[in-house]
Scaffold this motif. Structure first.
Motif, PDB file in Angstrom:
ATOM      1  N   ALA A   1       9.288  -6.171 -26.486  1.00 53.17           N
ATOM      2  CA  ALA A   1      10.568  -6.816 -26.212  1.00 53.17           C
ATOM      3  C   ALA A   1      10.596  -7.490 -24.851  1.00 53.17           C
ATOM      4  O   ALA A   1      11.566  -8.177 -24.521  1.00 53.17           O
ATOM      5  CB  ALA A   1      11.694  -5.800 -26.302  1.00 53.17           C
ATOM      6  N   GLY A   2       9.538  -7.279 -24.050  1.00 50.78           N
ATOM      7  CA  GLY A   2       9.451  -7.990 -22.781  1.00 50.78           C
ATOM      8  C   GLY A   2       9.341  -7.153 -21.530  1.00 50.78           C
ATOM      9  O   GLY A   2       9.311  -7.698 -20.423  1.00 50.78           O
ATOM     10  N   ALA A   3       9.279  -5.827 -21.665  1.00 47.46           N
ATOM     11  CA  ALA A   3       9.102  -4.988 -20.477  1.00 47.46           C
ATOM     12  C   ALA A   3       7.733  -5.253 -19.862  1.00 47.46           C
ATOM     13  O   ALA A   3       6.730  -5.356 -20.570  1.00 47.46           O
ATOM     14  CB  ALA A   3       9.240  -3.518 -20.837  1.00 47.46           C
ATOM     15  N   ASP A   4       7.697  -5.373 -18.534  1.00 51.96           N
ATOM     16  CA  ASP A   4       6.437  -5.623 -17.826  1.00 51.96           C
ATOM     17  C   ASP A   4       5.666  -4.341 -17.562  1.00 51.96           C
ATOM     18  O   ASP A   4       4.446  -4.368 -17.396  1.00 51.96           O
ATOM     19  CB  ASP A   4       6.720  -6.298 -16.480  1.00 51.96           C
ATOM     20  CG  ASP A   4       7.363  -7.649 -16.635  1.00 51.96           C
ATOM     21  OD1 ASP A   4       6.748  -8.523 -17.272  1.00 51.96           O
ATOM     22  OD2 ASP A   4       8.491  -7.839 -16.127  1.00 51.96           O
ATOM     23  N   CYS A   5       6.390  -3.230 -17.461  1.00 49.43           N
ATOM     24  CA  CYS A   5       5.801  -1.932 -17.140  1.00 49.43           C
ATOM     25  C   CYS A   5       6.535  -0.894 -17.973  1.00 49.43           C
ATOM     26  O   CYS A   5       7.729  -1.045 -18.269  1.00 49.43           O
ATOM     27  CB  CYS A   5       5.965  -1.646 -15.642  1.00 49.43           C
ATOM     28  SG  CYS A   5       5.342  -0.047 -15.066  1.00 49.43           S
ATOM     29  N   LEU A   6       5.829   0.157 -18.357  1.00 46.22           N
ATOM     30  CA  LEU A   6       6.423   1.191 -19.185  1.00 46.22           C
ATOM     31  C   LEU A   6       6.428   2.530 -18.465  1.00 46.22           C
ATOM     32  O   LEU A   6       5.508   2.836 -17.705  1.00 46.22           O
ATOM     33  CB  LEU A   6       5.667   1.313 -20.521  1.00 46.22           C
ATOM     34  CG  LEU A   6       5.785   0.136 -21.491  1.00 46.22           C
ATOM     35  CD1 LEU A   6       7.252  -0.232 -21.738  1.00 46.22           C
ATOM     36  CD2 LEU A   6       4.989  -1.079 -21.044  1.00 46.22           C
ATOM     37  N   TYR A   7       7.475   3.324 -18.756  1.00 46.76           N
ATOM     38  CA  TYR A   7       7.695   4.545 -17.985  1.00 46.76           C
ATOM     39  C   TYR A   7       8.404   5.560 -18.875  1.00 46.76           C
ATOM     40  O   TYR A   7       9.476   5.274 -19.421  1.00 46.76           O
ATOM     41  CB  TYR A   7       8.552   4.186 -16.771  1.00 46.76           C
ATOM     42  CG  TYR A   7       8.931   5.296 -15.815  1.00 46.76           C
ATOM     43  CD1 TYR A   7       8.294   6.525 -15.799  1.00 46.76           C
ATOM     44  CD2 TYR A   7       9.947   5.076 -14.889  1.00 46.76           C
ATOM     45  CE1 TYR A   7       8.651   7.507 -14.895  1.00 46.76           C
ATOM     46  CE2 TYR A   7      10.314   6.052 -13.975  1.00 46.76           C
ATOM     47  CZ  TYR A   7       9.665   7.272 -13.985  1.00 46.76           C
ATOM     48  OH  TYR A   7      10.034   8.242 -13.095  1.00 46.76           O
ATOM     49  N   ALA A   8       7.799   6.734 -19.017  1.00 47.91           N
ATOM     50  CA  ALA A   8       8.400   7.828 -19.782  1.00 47.91           C
ATOM     51  C   ALA A   8       8.316   9.091 -18.931  1.00 47.91           C
ATOM     52  O   ALA A   8       7.312   9.804 -18.958  1.00 47.91           O
ATOM     53  CB  ALA A   8       7.682   8.017 -21.114  1.00 47.91           C
ATOM     54  N   PRO A   9       9.339   9.365 -18.132  1.00 48.24           N
ATOM     55  CA  PRO A   9       9.297  10.539 -17.260  1.00 48.24           C
ATOM     56  C   PRO A   9       9.287  11.841 -18.052  1.00 48.24           C
ATOM     57  O   PRO A   9       9.785  11.906 -19.173  1.00 48.24           O
ATOM     58  CB  PRO A   9      10.582  10.400 -16.434  1.00 48.24           C
ATOM     59  CG  PRO A   9      11.486   9.576 -17.274  1.00 48.24           C
ATOM     60  CD  PRO A   9      10.596   8.620 -18.006  1.00 48.24           C
TER      61      PRO A   9
ATOM     62  N   PRO B   1      -2.611  -3.741 -22.303  1.00 52.62           N
ATOM     63  CA  PRO B   1      -2.997  -3.660 -20.885  1.00 52.62           C
ATOM     64  C   PRO B   1      -1.828  -3.593 -19.907  1.00 52.62           C
ATOM     65  O   PRO B   1      -2.040  -3.720 -18.709  1.00 52.62           O
ATOM     66  CB  PRO B   1      -3.779  -4.957 -20.690  1.00 52.62           C
ATOM     67  CG  PRO B   1      -3.046  -5.936 -21.570  1.00 52.62           C
ATOM     68  CD  PRO B   1      -2.640  -5.133 -22.791  1.00 52.62           C
ATOM     69  N   LYS B   2      -0.615  -3.412 -20.405  1.00 50.81           N
ATOM     70  CA  LYS B   2       0.526  -3.360 -19.485  1.00 50.81           C
ATOM     71  C   LYS B   2       0.480  -2.074 -18.672  1.00 50.81           C
ATOM     72  O   LYS B   2       0.019  -1.025 -19.154  1.00 50.81           O
ATOM     73  CB  LYS B   2       1.840  -3.469 -20.255  1.00 50.81           C
ATOM     74  CG  LYS B   2       2.071  -4.870 -20.807  1.00 50.81           C
ATOM     75  CD  LYS B   2       3.470  -5.076 -21.305  1.00 50.81           C
ATOM     76  CE  LYS B   2       3.673  -6.523 -21.743  1.00 50.81           C
ATOM     77  NZ  LYS B   2       5.041  -6.755 -22.277  1.00 50.81           N
ATOM     78  N   PRO B   3       0.952  -2.119 -17.434  1.00 54.50           N
ATOM     79  CA  PRO B   3       0.889  -0.954 -16.549  1.00 54.50           C
ATOM     80  C   PRO B   3       1.885   0.136 -16.927  1.00 54.50           C
ATOM     81  O   PRO B   3       2.934  -0.132 -17.519  1.00 54.50           O
ATOM     82  CB  PRO B   3       1.211  -1.548 -15.175  1.00 54.50           C
ATOM     83  CG  PRO B   3       2.040  -2.754 -15.474  1.00 54.50           C
ATOM     84  CD  PRO B   3       1.500  -3.311 -16.754  1.00 54.50           C
ATOM     85  N   VAL B   4       1.527   1.351 -16.545  1.00 55.18           N
ATOM     86  CA  VAL B   4       2.365   2.524 -16.817  1.00 55.18           C
ATOM     87  C   VAL B   4       2.707   3.212 -15.503  1.00 55.18           C
ATOM     88  O   VAL B   4       1.856   3.394 -14.628  1.00 55.18           O
ATOM     89  CB  VAL B   4       1.643   3.519 -17.746  1.00 55.18           C
ATOM     90  CG1 VAL B   4       2.372   4.859 -17.800  1.00 55.18           C
ATOM     91  CG2 VAL B   4       1.519   2.930 -19.148  1.00 55.18           C
ATOM     92  N   ASN B   5       3.967   3.569 -15.365  1.00 61.30           N
ATOM     93  CA  ASN B   5       4.440   4.382 -14.236  1.00 61.30           C
ATOM     94  C   ASN B   5       4.527   5.826 -14.703  1.00 61.30           C
ATOM     95  O   ASN B   5       5.012   6.096 -15.803  1.00 61.30           O
ATOM     96  CB  ASN B   5       5.830   3.908 -13.794  1.00 61.30           C
ATOM     97  CG  ASN B   5       6.368   4.670 -12.592  1.00 61.30           C
ATOM     98  OD1 ASN B   5       6.379   4.164 -11.478  1.00 61.30           O
ATOM     99  ND2 ASN B   5       6.841   5.894 -12.795  1.00 61.30           N
ATOM    100  N   ILE B   6       4.034   6.753 -13.902  1.00 58.91           N
ATOM    101  CA  ILE B   6       4.243   8.163 -14.210  1.00 58.91           C
ATOM    102  C   ILE B   6       5.023   8.813 -13.073  1.00 58.91           C
ATOM    103  O   ILE B   6       4.973   8.360 -11.927  1.00 58.91           O
ATOM    104  CB  ILE B   6       2.928   8.928 -14.472  1.00 58.91           C
ATOM    105  CG1 ILE B   6       2.052   8.990 -13.221  1.00 58.91           C
ATOM    106  CG2 ILE B   6       2.182   8.309 -15.640  1.00 58.91           C
ATOM    107  CD1 ILE B   6       0.848   9.919 -13.390  1.00 58.91           C
ATOM    108  N   LEU B   7       5.742   9.848 -13.428  1.00 58.82           N
ATOM    109  CA  LEU B   7       6.534  10.598 -12.464  1.00 58.82           C
ATOM    110  C   LEU B   7       5.797  11.881 -12.092  1.00 58.82           C
ATOM    111  O   LEU B   7       5.425  12.668 -12.961  1.00 58.82           O
ATOM    112  CB  LEU B   7       7.891  10.955 -13.068  1.00 58.82           C
ATOM    113  CG  LEU B   7       8.770  11.908 -12.259  1.00 58.82           C
ATOM    114  CD1 LEU B   7       9.266  11.231 -10.976  1.00 58.82           C
ATOM    115  CD2 LEU B   7       9.958  12.386 -13.102  1.00 58.82           C
TER     116      LEU B   7
END
Length: 271
Positions: free
Chosen positions: A174-182, A199-205
């Motif tokens: 849908a267009g998110a540049d980065c994905l994050y699932a805390p 290949p999109k970047p992932v943020n981790i908590l």
């Protein structure tokens, strides 16, 4: 002072390779100090800011949060990612409008969650959640603002890893540049999330001593690591221990670990 456009371009470059820490200050002072230490970017924390205002996480009003985000952007030379909660609306059109207002603060990135409320934590229906991300993507078109799609289902105990991954993939499309699932702490879970949206970047908590380091995060394929409200909670921990010691024992031993007045005075007076 770099321009807003330069900050946004630098922020995007950070996500192209490697793994970087994006710590979460809760006021101007902590933001300035994190920049001083050499961090390349920072992210706001809805929880940390709420606690500083005597509120629970999720209770800060939109305009108050926008003002807070703007003051951190203007106080620092590094890119700021806004924890913009659920966009302060349910309807995609209103979320898009609020995201546009957030972009006007000068942020380099902002995150949109799929949980509607911090207390009840209902998760939006997948189709609605995807529509919200798409609407925000459209609203941010041409701004250079980096959009982070957050899936809250695992964190609030509503969804399993497979359900969360399906959401993250849909948010990416849908267009998110980065994905994050805390909320994920298991290495296999993190690796599965990274693989699913590559290949999109992932943020981790990493909001505590959970046995993971920055090196571990990099090896697992994460592109960035945030601490959420953990730094704010650490500060509250020192304050609470000192206050309880005083009221309960009449002693001051906890203050032995306090940063000296002269150190802070020197830091904030350096300009």
């Amino acid at each position: 002072m770099p321009t807003i456009e330069e900050k946004r371009a630098a922020f995007r470059r950070l996500h192209e390779r490697g793994c970087f820490a994006i710590p979460n200050p809760w006021d101007i002072g902590t933001a300035k100090y994190l920049q001083h230490l050499g961090f390349k970017s920072i992210a706001t924390t809805s929880a940390g800011f709420a606690f500083s205002r005597g509120l629970s996480d999720g209770a800060v009003k939109r305009d108050d949060m926008l003002a807070h985000i703007k003051e951190l952007v203007e106080a620092t030379d590094i890119p700021v990612n806004a924890d913009f909660e659920n966009g302060y609306a349910d309807d995609p059109n209103w979320v898009a409008e609020n995201a546009r207002l957030c972009a006007e603060t000068g942020v380099a990135g902002l995150s949109i969650e799929d949980a509607a409320d911090r207390k009840e934590s209902p998760i939006y229906d997948v189709d609605l959640a995807v529509e919200r991300i798409h609407a925000v993507r459209q609203a941010l078109h041409g701004t250079g603002v980096f959009l982070v799609g957050r899936a809250e289902g695992f964190l609030v105990g509503r969804e399993n890893i497979d359900q969360v991954i399906k959401r993250l993939v849909a948010y990416s499309e849908a267009g998110a540049d980065c994905l994050y699932a805390p909320g994920f702490k298991e290495r296999d879970h993190i690796k599965a999330i990274v693989a699913a949206v590559a290949p999109k970047p992932v943020n981790i908590l990493i909001g505590g001593a959970i046995g993971l380091t920055m090196r571990d995060a990099a090896e697992l394929g994460a592109r960035r690591v945030s601490v959420g409200g953990a730094f704010a909670r650490a500060a509250w921990g020192g304050f609470i221990r000192s206050a309880k010691e005083l009221i309960q024992k009449g002693s001051f031993e906890e203050l032995a670990s306090a940063t000296s007045y002269s150190e802070l005075q020197k830091f904030f007076g350096r300009d």
